[in-house]
Design an enzyme around this catalytic site. Structure first.
Site, PDB file in Angstrom:
ATOM      1  N   CYS A   1       0.839  -1.195   0.000  1.00 42.06           N
ATOM      2  CA  CYS A   1       0.000   0.000   0.000  1.00 42.06           C
ATOM      3  C   CYS A   1       0.878   1.251   0.000  1.00 42.06           C
ATOM      4  O   CYS A   1       1.671   1.451   0.921  1.00 42.06           O
ATOM      5  CB  CYS A   1      -0.915   0.013   1.229  1.00 42.06           C
ATOM      6  SG  CYS A   1      -1.864   1.536   1.404  1.00 42.06           S
TER       7      CYS A   1
ATOM      8  N   LYS B   1     -10.722  -8.651   5.788  1.00 39.96           N
ATOM      9  CA  LYS B   1     -10.253  -7.921   6.965  1.00 39.96           C
ATOM     10  C   LYS B   1     -10.734  -8.586   8.255  1.00 39.96           C
ATOM     11  O   LYS B   1     -11.902  -8.970   8.366  1.00 39.96           O
ATOM     12  CB  LYS B   1     -10.741  -6.477   6.914  1.00 39.96           C
ATOM     13  CG  LYS B   1     -10.374  -5.715   5.647  1.00 39.96           C
ATOM     14  CD  LYS B   1     -11.006  -4.338   5.647  1.00 39.96           C
ATOM     15  CE  LYS B   1     -10.692  -3.588   4.355  1.00 39.96           C
ATOM     16  NZ  LYS B   1     -11.411  -4.163   3.195  1.00 39.96           N
TER      17      LYS B   1
ATOM     18  N   VAL C   1      -5.625   1.192   5.637  1.00 43.83           N
ATOM     19  CA  VAL C   1      -4.337   1.401   6.305  1.00 43.83           C
ATOM     20  C   VAL C   1      -3.706   2.649   5.694  1.00 43.83           C
ATOM     21  O   VAL C   1      -4.041   3.025   4.561  1.00 43.83           O
ATOM     22  CB  VAL C   1      -3.412   0.172   6.116  1.00 43.83           C
ATOM     23  CG1 VAL C   1      -3.953  -1.010   6.868  1.00 43.83           C
ATOM     24  CG2 VAL C   1      -3.199  -0.171   4.644  1.00 43.83           C
TER      25      VAL C   1
ATOM     26  N   GLU D   1      -5.107   7.288   8.522  1.00 40.21           N
ATOM     27  CA  GLU D   1      -4.767   8.160   7.390  1.00 40.21           C
ATOM     28  C   GLU D   1      -3.268   8.471   7.333  1.00 40.21           C
ATOM     29  O   GLU D   1      -2.638   8.782   8.340  1.00 40.21           O
ATOM     30  CB  GLU D   1      -5.561   9.471   7.412  1.00 40.21           C
ATOM     31  CG  GLU D   1      -7.070   9.289   7.388  1.00 40.21           C
ATOM     32  CD  GLU D   1      -7.576   8.702   6.074  1.00 40.21           C
ATOM     33  OE1 GLU D   1      -6.816   8.717   5.086  1.00 40.21           O
ATOM     34  OE2 GLU D   1      -8.723   8.235   6.047  1.00 40.21           O
ATOM     35  N   SER D   2      -2.722   8.420   6.128  1.00 38.64           N
ATOM     36  CA  SER D   2      -1.278   8.555   5.950  1.00 38.64           C
ATOM     37  C   SER D   2      -0.760   9.937   6.340  1.00 38.64           C
ATOM     38  O   SER D   2       0.224  10.057   7.079  1.00 38.64           O
ATOM     39  CB  SER D   2      -0.894   8.235   4.505  1.00 38.64           C
ATOM     40  OG  SER D   2      -1.482   9.144   3.597  1.00 38.64           O
TER      41      SER D   2
END
Length: 303
Positions: A88, A115, A128, A140-141
């Site tokens: 990801c 999941k 993710v 959240e990134s």
């Protein structure tokens, strides 16, 4: 055992100023819960109000993904955990910041097609990355990367102090997603390949121009900044798309996009990038498996 200590007061003030316009009500409640946790007279680790200890994990979990039906891996008080998926690009952003800042943490890889129920309780949207530290659950990134930079500034903060530079970094971040769109558009719309590639080349030239206007080999200047780590995962995957499509127009090269090509080479030398990097064949394999509806999340791991 290595311990990192940080000020809870500074953390609280920063978290209170953060805004997540797309965050769910549940995520907001969890952030409030974390602020209460930080400001309380004692934490789960028995620390005082002014400090929280971050412990180096002593348990190494199996890197293979945990899927539906798997038991929840027990947490350890004071140990920072990242819920991740190895292929990801968004989770990779958080992993890069963790590695670059040498922040002690453990990683749990999650099967995003099937999941686990316990993961959906942590991340109702099923996405993710997610960071967990005691009562903190943060998704959240960009949110996780900002929190890590604020909480563990280290010798040098990754986020620039100049407001205009921060604003332009935001512009870059908003546009890099359009590069990722190419990955799937080329596979879904083969008849529009030339138009899709024309758009990709235009976007890459735009990034080349921005990089040319900045001092130093990085988007952050002479040293990598937060924007370099936020952009990198999308560029890392371009050679895999080149491999899958046999089209050299996709990956920046020294003749047509010299600054971007040089940036990609120098990024590959960073210890954090080396620690997280998936090679071109691995990315290509994952893209291909994703297209069949059976993503091979554990590709490359030993049996």
């Amino acid at each position: 055992m290595r311990i990192s200590t940080f000020s809870s007061q500074e953390l609280i003030m920063k978290v209170m100023t953060l805004q997540f316009p797309q965050a769910s009500a549940l995520a907001s409640r969890r952030l409030r819960c974390f602020m209460q946790h930080v400001s309380s007279s004692s934490s789960a680790n028995g620390q005082t109000e002014s400090n929280i200890t971050l412990l180096t994990p002593v348990v190494t979990y199996d890197p293979k993904t945990l899927a539906q039906g798997s038991p929840f891996p027990p947490t350890t008080p004071g140990v920072l955990r990242l819920y991740n998926m190895r292929f990801c690009p968004f989770a990779q952003r958080t992993k890069l910041v963790l590695e670059h800042k040498k922040i002690p943490h453990e990683t749990i890889n999650v099967n995003l097609k099937y999941k686990p129920d316990w993961f959906l309780k942590l991340s109702p949207l099923g996405l993710v990355p997610v960071l967990q530290l005691d009562d903190l659950v943060l998704p959240e990134s960009t949110a996780t990367c900002d929190w890590l930079d604020d909480t563990f500034p280290g010798q040098t903060r990754l986020t620039p102090s100049d407001s205009l530079r921060r604003a332009w970094d935001r512009v870059l971040l908003e546009n890099v997603g359009k590069i990722s769109d190419t990955f799937y558009a080329l596979r879904r719309k083969a008849d529009l390949k030339d138009k899709i590639l024309d758009k990709l080349e235009k976007r890459l030239r735009w990034f080349e121009t921005i990089l040319s206007d900045r001092e130093g080999p990085y988007f952050g200047g002479n040293q990598p900044a937060m924007i370099d780590f936020l952009l990198w995962p999308h560029f890392e995957r371009l050679p895999a798309l080149t491999l899958l499509t046999s089209n050299s127009r996709i990956t920046p090269d020294p003749h047509h996009l010299p600054r971007l090509a040089a940036w990609m080479e120098i990024m590959l030398q960073l210890p954090a990038v080396k620690a997280v990097l998936q090679n071109t064949n691995a990315h290509a394999h994952f893209f291909a498996s994703f297209g069949t509806g059976s993503p091979d999340y554990d590709f490359g791991l030993e049996e």
